[in-house]
Design a protein around this motif. Structure first.
Motif, PDB file in Angstrom:
ATOM      1  N   ASP A 145       0.829  -1.210   0.000  1.00 51.76           N
ATOM      2  CA  ASP A 145       0.000   0.000   0.000  1.00 51.76           C
ATOM      3  C   ASP A 145       0.859   1.255   0.000  1.00 51.76           C
ATOM      4  O   ASP A 145       0.807   2.062  -0.935  1.00 51.76           O
ATOM      5  N   LYS A 148       3.237   1.535  -3.024  1.00 45.92           N
ATOM      6  CA  LYS A 148       2.629   1.377  -4.341  1.00 45.92           C
ATOM      7  C   LYS A 148       2.236   2.745  -4.897  1.00 45.92           C
ATOM      8  O   LYS A 148       1.045   3.099  -4.951  1.00 45.92           O
ATOM      9  N   LEU A 156      -6.979   1.298  -4.527  1.00 42.61           N
ATOM     10  CA  LEU A 156      -6.472   0.982  -3.191  1.00 42.61           C
ATOM     11  C   LEU A 156      -7.487   1.328  -2.116  1.00 42.61           C
ATOM     12  O   LEU A 156      -7.656   0.599  -1.135  1.00 42.61           O
TER      13      LEU A 156
END
Length: 328
Positions: A145, A148, A156
């Motif tokens: 997370d 990224k 997300l």
């Protein structure tokens, strides 16, 4: 292909996570297309001007008006096109630079909250069977997370709660009612929302296409002027004008490529890749050390409040108090 050849020649790894590699990659993506388009424009300018002149040879008055620009129509056209292009490009650059600044602030805040969560989890859960699973959830959050940057922020954020590692931490550390970790997770989620909001692209792809269209519109007036001036100065004047046209084309393409680099969410010198890697390096090292069962205090040789043994005793007492509260 050109980037790979330059990498082999100068020994630069464009895929490396180093600042020099990203700078070299950005330089190639910005400078190489600009230089190539500028050189091709220099070569094509005389041919374009002579081609337009051959079309207008049936009316000699047209070339005469273009050669002197007595009506100032082409000059006014160039002024309007240049003004529109400069305003739109300038505002786009400023807007996206502000967006990058917001990303920096959001990441610093989020990494700070993530470190606070790791410290609190270590105090509450250390020595319990769920401790490795909680650390694994934090590690999953960092790798899948936080790091990224190129993933779609909306995707997300739309992940199911069951797939959310922060939700897993809340479930593991709460018995009946939310634990003391709840406020830290809440703050981390707010920081995460700020980061995802800052990373979300605000300008669509069509906006960048319109910038390139305005650039082509501005450059299209110069071959038209060259068709008129060649009646006075001959072919040699087209060579000089071609040099200036190539230089100007190089500058415009370079400007738009820089704007394109700012538009990228990650993978360039204008993005936050290197800064984020440095920020999370300590967090990842401590996570891995705790997962390996190492004692962070003795490994680092320091304690939160000094280096004496009394600090270690105080820390252990605090841990016992929190554990007792957790058992309630």
């Amino acid at each position: 292909v050109a980037a790979s050849k330059i990498a082999k020649k100068y020994g630069v790894d464009f895929n490396a996570s180093s600042e020099a590699g990203l700078n070299a990659l950005t330089l190639v993506r910005v400078g190489l297309p600009a230089a190539l388009v500028g050189f091709l424009s220099f070569l094509a300018f005389p041919a374009m001007s002579l081609g337009l002149a051959s079309v207008m040879t049936q009316n000699a008055g047209t070339l005469t008006v273009l050669s002197t620009d007595s009506s100032q129509f082409v000059q006014n056209f160039l002024t309007v096109a240049g003004l529109l292009f400069s305003i739109l490009v300038g505002q786009t650059y400023y807007f996206m630079y502000q967006q990058q600044e917001m990303v920096y602030y959001a990441l610093f805040n989020e990494v700070t909250e993530a470190k606070s969560l790791l410290e609190q989890v270590a105090l509450v859960c250390q020595g319990r069977s769920m401790y490795p699973k909680v650390l694994g959830s934090i590690q999953k959050y960092v790798t899948q997370d936080l790091k990224k940057l190129q993933a779609d922020p909306a995707v997300l954020l739309s992940a199911r709660p069951i797939d959310d590692p922060l939700e897993t931490i809340m479930y593991l550390t709460s018995v009946g009612v939310p634990s003391t970790v709840y406020e830290t997770v809440k703050s981390l989620r707010q920081a995460r929302a700020q980061r995802l909001g800052a990373l979300q692209r605000k300008l669509p792809q069509v906006h960048m296409l319109l910038l390139w269209f305005l650039a082509a519109l501005e450059l299209s007036s110069f071959p038209l002027l060259g068709a008129g001036t060649q009646t006075i100065g001959g072919y040699n004047i087209l060579t000089i004008e071609g040099c200036l046209f190539g230089v100007m084309t190089t500058g415009i393409v370079m400007t738009l490529r820089v704007v394109g680099e700012l538009w990228r969410p990650a993978g360039g010198a204008y993005n936050v890749d290197n800064v984020l890697k440095i920020m999370v390096r300590g967090l990842e090292d401590e996570l891995q050390a705790r997962l390996d069962g190492k004692n962070i205090s003795t490994m680092a040789g320091v304690y939160p409040s000094g280096t004496s043994s009394s600090s270690a005793v105080g820390t252990a007492a605090a841990t016992t108090t929190i554990d007792a509260e957790f058992m309630k």
